[in-house]
Scaffold this active site. Structure first.
Site: not given
Lengths: 343, 344, 335
Positions: A173, A201
């Site tokens: 991720d 993010e």
């Protein structure tokens, strides 16, 4: 692509400290990109010319940062106190190894030995303030020579194959998404496309916010790694998504209700090409779409995600076949003629 | 000179969960054969390194360190995941997302399951996971017969060097002790002893000191010294019952240790200026000293412990200096014994 | 030669709470004698039956004691206060009938005022029908032991039910095997041990005395197949013999585990692998005896262990017998 993803996962890049990932990507795409620029926050914005022009710009995006730790204090005894950069369950970090700072100083997150705990204590997760990183230094002054406040730390977790089709790595991720984009940039494209490698993010989809503003796309595709909880304690919808069952097409998550027409289009492509796909069975997590789809006057946004177990832990596990599914669908989507996207 | 770090690294390559130490035993036999005259093993995997002084009726000194490590054991499968129980004392809080090695042949890599934070409230995260709700993920698609019930599992972490000569690895409890003993034997290489020495690498300590119990009976020494680890200061731990890393060897005192042996160890440490502390054990020392003391008609027993941080986690941490102090004390003690300074 | 069922029937004629194993010792000795086997009793009361052989010394162990109750005090109204011999789940002993060794019967109840969750053995008593302390003391005295009253019954499908299948089954299997072994070179001892239920005590001296080369313990294990069971466990009733991997007191020696598993595979005997996470067996005492005795075990799956109505499958008992006989006759154990 898998090898690229593995290489990307080996790089250190906590939110706010994505430089190593960015430099790697820059180097890789240089021969293939039409235009590369870096914005003020560190987003890498890449334009690649395709065979045809698009009237409505299409942006593909993935984030470079990963969850990690940030050093907040150094104790008199030389231990490092930390906070999380991004959402981490403190239960998964106990007894794990980390690499601190740019030099990657090895450290460990220990815990008081089981023999010294009470039954009640063993039922409770230690507070963040009770956990610290041990790099071996016995005095504050010694530790200060090696570590500065604000230094980042990442989990020290080598990449491994798991079973026949799965891999385990730290930062899947979203290095996975970066890897898919690299592969797309390195291939021939039918249409002009923007590729954005975003920052931050994990701390609130902040890089994507300004990138979307700058690129002004009409369409966006977010490539992500998403929560899979397909483990024995989860039943039915609580599994969220399942490894090996294909790409997750964005429908609804905690950050966005994804574009319905693009959803139908992707689903149609998947069915037609025989690519396995699924949707998430719980409204959980969020992606850069959260910022992108509400940018300026709105962006029609969709996402393709990789089901990932133990996400935000040192040991993320994902299925290689799902990675291929995401790649195939992403390639097909950005090759769609405009009429189809607008249908 | 035996290199402490590389010996620990070598020992760490071999898994040895309690009851399944055979591959590690072989490795230890190999390492021991370089410093001992003769190496033997028994049916349980205890390894005995023997060094005779050649004198008739010489006293026999047993130096014990256990080679088993805590681990897990597979109890079944559930949708392709493995259920497990613990081998030895494991705090369930260290398990989620921990990487493990499932000891099939060949071994299989695995990750212990965890739920993603996105699906849990802050409140839920305050409670530790129940061990019953955790499984091992080996990447299997469905229940396979390849991992039979009863297969042992270890943490997969290896060895890493930290700053200031700290070493972190799994199973330093009690490979640290074994390395201290071997280092001592190495220091004595050119010295003449007037006692026989048996180095015991014992099995199944973590499940109840079982290997040392039978070894004590077999060897029947005149003196046994257990060399194990004790708790080092770590944040959150009670400072009165832990020892500072770097403070040297902790010498055990209490009913589990024969008083004259404790006294002798302390006086040698003082004489030779070896960094040491006193560890007071009111009853069971929690080490092999407990069973060695009551083997056969009873054995004079001593206990030396090395301060270890984060015991029973995949990141046990020890300071090299403390291993060296322990080795030095064993060495000087044996020399003192040989010169008649201490009478058994 | 008696059948397993006939041995069980004879064992069920006597009581043997931990510490009071004299009667069952006599039954076992008698059966050994009928089969022309040597036997002796050691200082603890263990019965040791010997079948001579030229080969390695093998110990088959089965404990012959059971859990039970010990009268500790008789109050002025004739109610008997008691303590337990061995481990109980309290719900199992609410309102059950017990029988003292001399045949006196009673029922267990509890002080009416106590909440279920607060109940302890100390708030329970045995009602033997006496109306005064004096009358009660004519029947029993503090220090007398009692057991669950109950007999061996047959359920459908070859299942049997009775109290104390733990470890009447093990005794029957071990006794039947040592009496019926044919081509076996091992020097086989069967030890029927005392006081397992209070801490594996009999096996400690039996193992020391016999000094075997290896040992196989025959006992029972929990069957993980009843409604509401959601833990792990491969052992299920009717799935054959359970081969011991580990219990709380011992990790089975790999050589014994593989001998048993390979024999089961080779002889096509149904088996499962048994891990017990609560409670130990005699293997704990035996394997750490003297210089160590490689030890394993065969267990018969039993439901509701330590309750007055344990349930087992005769087919699992037969499988366990066959597994033990074949392992020994094939000389499968390589130490």
């Amino acid at each position: 692509m898998i090898e690229t993803i593995k290489e990307l996962c080996n790089l250190k890049g906590t939110s706010g400290w994505e430089v190593a990932v960015r430099e790697y990507i820059k180097k890789r795409i240089k021969p293939f990109a039409t235009e590369i620029r870096e914005d003020i926050m560190g987003n890498l914005i890449v334009f690649k010319k395709g065979q045809k022009r698009r009237n409505n710009p299409f942006m593909v995006c993935a984030h470079m940062d990963e969850v990690g730790l940030i050093i907040k204090d150094i104790t008199e005894e030389g231990y490092l106190s930390f906070d999380f950069a991004g959402g981490v369950d403190r239960r998964v970090i106990i007894g794990k190894r980390v690499l601190v700072g740019e030099k990657g100083i090895p450290g460990i997150i220990g815990m008081k030995a089981v023999h010294l705990t009470t039954k009640e204590e063993r039922k409770k997760t230690p507070k963040l303030s009770e956990l610290c990183i041990d790099i071996g230094c016995e005095k504050k002054a010694a530790a200060e020579k090696l570590v500065s406040l604000g230094d980042y730390a990442v989990f020290d977790s080598p990449i491994r194959e798991l079973g026949e089709n799965k891999i385990k790595a730290r930062a899947l991720d979203d290095r996975f998404g970066c890897g898919v984009m690299l592969k797309l940039i390195e291939s021939e494209l039918s249409y002009d496309t923007f590729f954005v490698f975003t920052v931050q993010e994990e701390v609130g989809c902040r890089g994507a916010e300004i990138a979307a503003f700058g690129v002004k796309p009409d369409f966006a595709l977010v490539l992500e790694a998403t929560t899979a909880a397909d483990i024995p304690v989860s039943e039915g919808s609580n599994k969220v998504c399942v490894l090996g069952k294909g790409a997750v097409i964005g429908c609804v998550d905690g950050g966005a209700i994804y574009d319905k027409r693009l959803f139908a289009l992707l689903r149609g492509i998947a069915e037609e090409k025989g690519v396995s796909w699924q949707i998430k069975t719980r409204v959980a997590g969020a992606t850069d779409a959260r910022s992108i789809h509400v940018s300026r006057k709105g962006v029609r946004t969709t996402s393709l995600s990789l089901p990932t177990r133990y996400i935000h832990s040192p040991s993320c596990v994902a299925d290689i076949r799902d990675m291929e599914s995401v790649f195939t669908l992403a390639r097909e989507l950005i090759s769609c003629e405009e009429e189809k996207l607008n249908a | 000179m035996l290199d402490i770090l590389s010996t620990i690294e070598k020992l760490c390559e071999y898994p040895s969960p309690s009851g399944f130490e055979h591959s590690a035993s072989k490795r230890v036999e190999n390492i021991m054969s370089r410093v001992m005259d003769k190496v033997e093993h028994d049916a349980f995997g205890n390894v005995y390194g023997i060094k005779k002084c050649g004198k008739k009726g010489a006293k026999c000194i047993l130096l014990d360190a256990h080679i088993d490590e805590i681990g897990l054991m597979v109890t079944g499968t559930k949708n392709g995941f493995l259920t497990f129980t613990t081998l030895g004392g494991v705090d369930p809080r260290i398990l989620p997302a921990t990487e493990v090695l499932v000891l099939t042949n060949p071994p299989r890599f695995g990750v212990i399951t965890a739920l993603p934070p996105h699906l849990q409230s802050e409140k839920e995260m305050e409670n530790a996971f129940d061990i019953e709700n955790l499984c091992i993920d080996i990447g299997a698609e469905k229940d396979e017969k390849t991992v039979p019930c009863g297969t042992p599992v270890i943490f997969s972490s290896g060895c890493v060097k930290l700053c200031e000569n700290y070493i972190s690895a799994r199973a330093l409890d009690d490979r640290g002790g074994l390395v201290a003993i071997l280092t001592a034997i190495d220091m004595l290489k050119s010295k003449k002893l007037s006692c026989d020495v048996v180095v015991l690498a014992s099995v199944q300590e973590e499940v109840g000191c079982r290997g040392a119990k039978i070894a004590g009976f077999s060897v029947n020494p005149d003196l046994a010294i257990a060399v194990d680890v004790t708790h080092a200061h770590t944040p959150g731990a009670d400072k009165t019952s832990t020892f500072k890393s770097g403070s040297g060897v902790a010498i055990g005192v209490g009913p589990n240790m024969t008083k004259k042996i404790s006294d002798a160890l302390i006086s040698v440490a003082k004489d030779k200026k070896i960094p040491h502390t006193i560890e007071v054990c009111a009853g069971h020392s929690g080490t092999n000293a407990w069973v060695l003391q009551t083997a056969r008609e009873g054995i004079a027993t001593g206990l030396l412990s090395i301060p270890l941080k984060y015991m029973h986690t995949p990141v046990e941490t020890v300071k090299k200096k403390d291993i060296e102090a322990t080795a030095k004390l064993i060495c000087e003690f044996l020399l003192n014994l040989s010169s008649g300074g201490i009478k058994l | 030669m008696l059948s397993i069922k006939e041995i069980l029937d004879r064992l069920y004629k006597v009581k043997s709470p931990a510490g009071f194993e004299g009667d069952i010792a006599k039954v076992i000795s008698a059966i050994a004698k009928e089969n022309n086997l040597e036997y002796r009793t050691d200082a603890m009361g263990n019965v040791i039956v010997h079948r001579k052989g030229a080969g390695k010394k093998c110990l088959i162990d089965a404990h012959m004691d059971t859990i039970g109750f010990l009268a500790t005090y008789i109050d002025e109204k004739g109610f008997v206060r008691f303590d337990t011999l061995g481990g109980f789940d309290l719900p199992d002993i609410h309102h059950v009938t017990v029988e003292f060794l001399n045949g006196t019967c009673g029922v267990i109840s509890y002080e009416q005022k106590t909440d279920f969750k607060d109940r302890k053995v100390s708030s329970m008593f045995i009602d033997i029908g006496a109306k005064s302390e004096a009358e009660a003391k004519e029947l029993i005295l503090p220090g007398d032991a009692a057991v669950y009253a109950g007999e061996l019954r047959e359920l459908s499908n070859g299942k049997i039910s009775a109290p104390y299948l733990d470890n009447r089954i093990g005794v029957a299997v071990a006794l039947f095997v040592i009496c019926s072994l044919k081509d076996c070179e091992y020097d086989v001892y069967a030890a029927f041990t005392v006081q397992e239920e209070v801490g594996l005590r009999g096996a400690k001296t039996a193992a020391y005395g016999i000094d075997a080369d290896f040992a196989i313990v025959v006992d029972v294990t929990d069957s993980c197949d009843t409604p509401g069971f959601d833990g792990f466990g491969e052992v299920k009733m009717s799935d054959g013999a359970a081969i011991k991997i580990m219990d709380k007191a011992a990790i089975a020696h790999p050589a014994i585990v593989s001998a048993l598993c390979e024999t089961a595979e080779h002889e096509k005997i149904k088996y499962t692998r048994d891990i017990i996470t609560i409670g130990g067996t005699d293997a704990g005492s035996i394997h750490t005896s003297r210089s160590g005795v490689p030890t394993g075990g065969i267990s018969v799956p039993v439901r509701y262990i330590h309750s007055p109505c344990e349930v087992a499958d005769m087919a699992d008992i037969e499988a366990s017998v066959k597994l033990l006989v074949k392992t020994l006759e094939n000389h499968a154990v390589i130490i």
